[in-house]
Design an enzyme around this catalytic site. Structure first.
Site, short mmCIF file in Angstrom:
data_model
loop_
_atom_site.label_atom_id
_atom_site.label_comp_id
_atom_site.label_asym_id
_atom_site.label_seq_id
_atom_site.Cartn_x
_atom_site.Cartn_y
_atom_site.Cartn_z
N GLN A 31 0.80 -1.23 0.00
CA GLN A 31 0.00 0.00 0.00
C GLN A 31 0.83 1.28 0.00
O GLN A 31 0.31 2.35 -0.33
CB GLN A 31 -0.94 0.01 1.21
N GLY A 58 1.60 -4.69 -8.30
CA GLY A 58 1.33 -3.79 -9.41
C GLY A 58 -0.01 -3.10 -9.36
O GLY A 58 -0.12 -1.90 -9.66
N CYS A 114 -9.32 -9.20 0.07
CA CYS A 114 -8.83 -10.58 0.07
C CYS A 114 -9.57 -11.47 1.04
O CYS A 114 -9.51 -12.69 0.96
CB CYS A 114 -7.34 -10.59 0.39
#
Length: 378
Positions: A180, A201, A327
């Site tokens: 981050q 990315g 996630c």
């Protein structure tokens, strides 16, 4: 159309990155490992250029980067890759924190099952790790300290510089999950005491499916990592497989633009930050974390008496937000990050994350969103 305010989950892609991706998908599509023709040479040159652009953000050299599929894989290699060294040298102690991403906590849990001793440090309501707690737990047998750069749910910058000072006389490895913060807060990750840095990315306006692990040299030696899988000599035999040149080239451009446009992006983010802070104030929201340590592109807050899931459902046509890490969103469990910061069940259930960037759509002003939300909630 809903305004996208979930950039910490995944970011929109930079137009310059799209151009580079297209070039290496459709025109210069050669295999970087092919040394007998021009297509391979062109691909190799693109990969080397990307390496240089990426490592320039952390003051490293091109031989100190390993390309992976993303920060999750990088974290796994950084942590599990030290297993054999730890066992062989009787260094089986690990220090981490309660607010780490699951891609750090779960690999560490696997080492714990193998007999490694793990200290998981708490944070206070500010959302930060206390370096003094690390100092208290540090010992000769410490193999690894793993603390993230910026928390993905709160946007709180962790005291990485202070931690570097605490461990400077210990030979443990220091891993920083930089997913981050990489390309957004640059100076910290240049610290030479950081041995391993994970990046992704799609958190810096690049493509999904590509990331990297910085493996910084110490006394001219790389960290003693072992590969997690096998099948080729790519990436110093640490991460075998044909390199995805188009994704690597895209990540390289994303890193280059991040360095070039840092100030411009911060200025745009500050404008949105101020508007969202006004929105939170008018909604009587309570911030989760200390604002003076915010990166500036993410805010986590709770509205008293308002459940996060209900809030998101009511506002989904106005704004696209989340209540935690993408996630783990399929589990519908309360955020482990917010739970580590407070015992207030209302704040935990009501925690909302707004995250944005320089590409955030401003066609619908935040003031209009505020007005519509007030009509819904009051």
């Amino acid at each position: 159309m809903s305004i996208y305010l979930d950039c910490n989950a995944t970011s929109p892609i930079e137009p310059e990155v799209v151009e580079k991706l297209t070039q290496y998908l459709t025109i210069d599509f050669g295999n970087e490992g092919s040394h007998t023709h021009e297509f391979g040479s062109t691909a190799k040159k693109a990969v080397q250029e990307a390496r240089d652009n990426i490592v320039s953000l952390v003051d490293a050299s091109r031989n100190e980067i390993i390309f992976t599929s993303g920060a999750t894989e990088s974290n796994n290699i950084a942590i599990l890759g030290l297993k054999e060294f730890g066992i062989k040298n009787n260094k089986k102690h690990i220090i981490t924190s309660t607010i780490e991403h699951k891609a750090v906590l779960e690999p560490i849990e696997e080492l714990k099952k193998l007999g490694f001793e793990v200290d998981v440090l708490p944070v206070d309501k500010s959302g930060r790790v206390n370096p003094k707690d690390i100092q208290k737990k540090l010992k000769e047998e410490t193999l690894l300290v793993s603390i993230m750069h910026v928390n993905n749910e709160t946007g709180i910058i962790q005291p990485i510089e202070e931690i570097c000072k605490v461990i400077e006389n210990n030979d443990c490895f220091f891993h920083v999950d930089g997913a981050q913060g990489f390309g957004k807060e640059i100076d910290t990750l240049k610290n030479k005491r950081i041995d391993l840095i994970s990046i992704s990315g799609h958190k810096i306006y690049g493509p999904k499916g590509i990331g990297a692990l910085i493996t910084r040299l110490r006394n001219y030696n790389k960290p003693p990592l072992q590969p997690l899988f096998f099948g080729g000599g790519q990436e110093s035999k640490l991460r075998p497989g044909t390199l995805p040149v188009h994704l690597i080239a895209g990540l390289g451009v994303a890193a280059k633009v991040a360095k070039r446009d840092l100030k411009k992006r911060q200025t745009k983010n500050k404008v949105i930050f101020d508007k969202i802070m006004d929105l939170i104030k008018n909604l009587k929201g309570e911030l989760n974390g200390d604002t003076k340590h915010l990166l500036g592109n993410c805010i986590n807050f709770s509205i008293p008496g308002v459940d996060a899931e209900a809030f998101m459902l009511m506002t989904k046509e106005l704004i696209s937000i989340s209540n935690g890490s993408a996630c783990t969103s399929s589990t519908y469990e309360p955020s482990h990050v917010i739970k580590s910061m407070t015992n207030n069940e209302d704040k935990i259930r009501g925690a909302l994350r707004f995250s944005w960037c320089h590409l955030t759509d401003n066609k619908i002003p935040v003031e209009e969103i505020e007005k519509k939300l007030q009509n819904i909630l009051y």
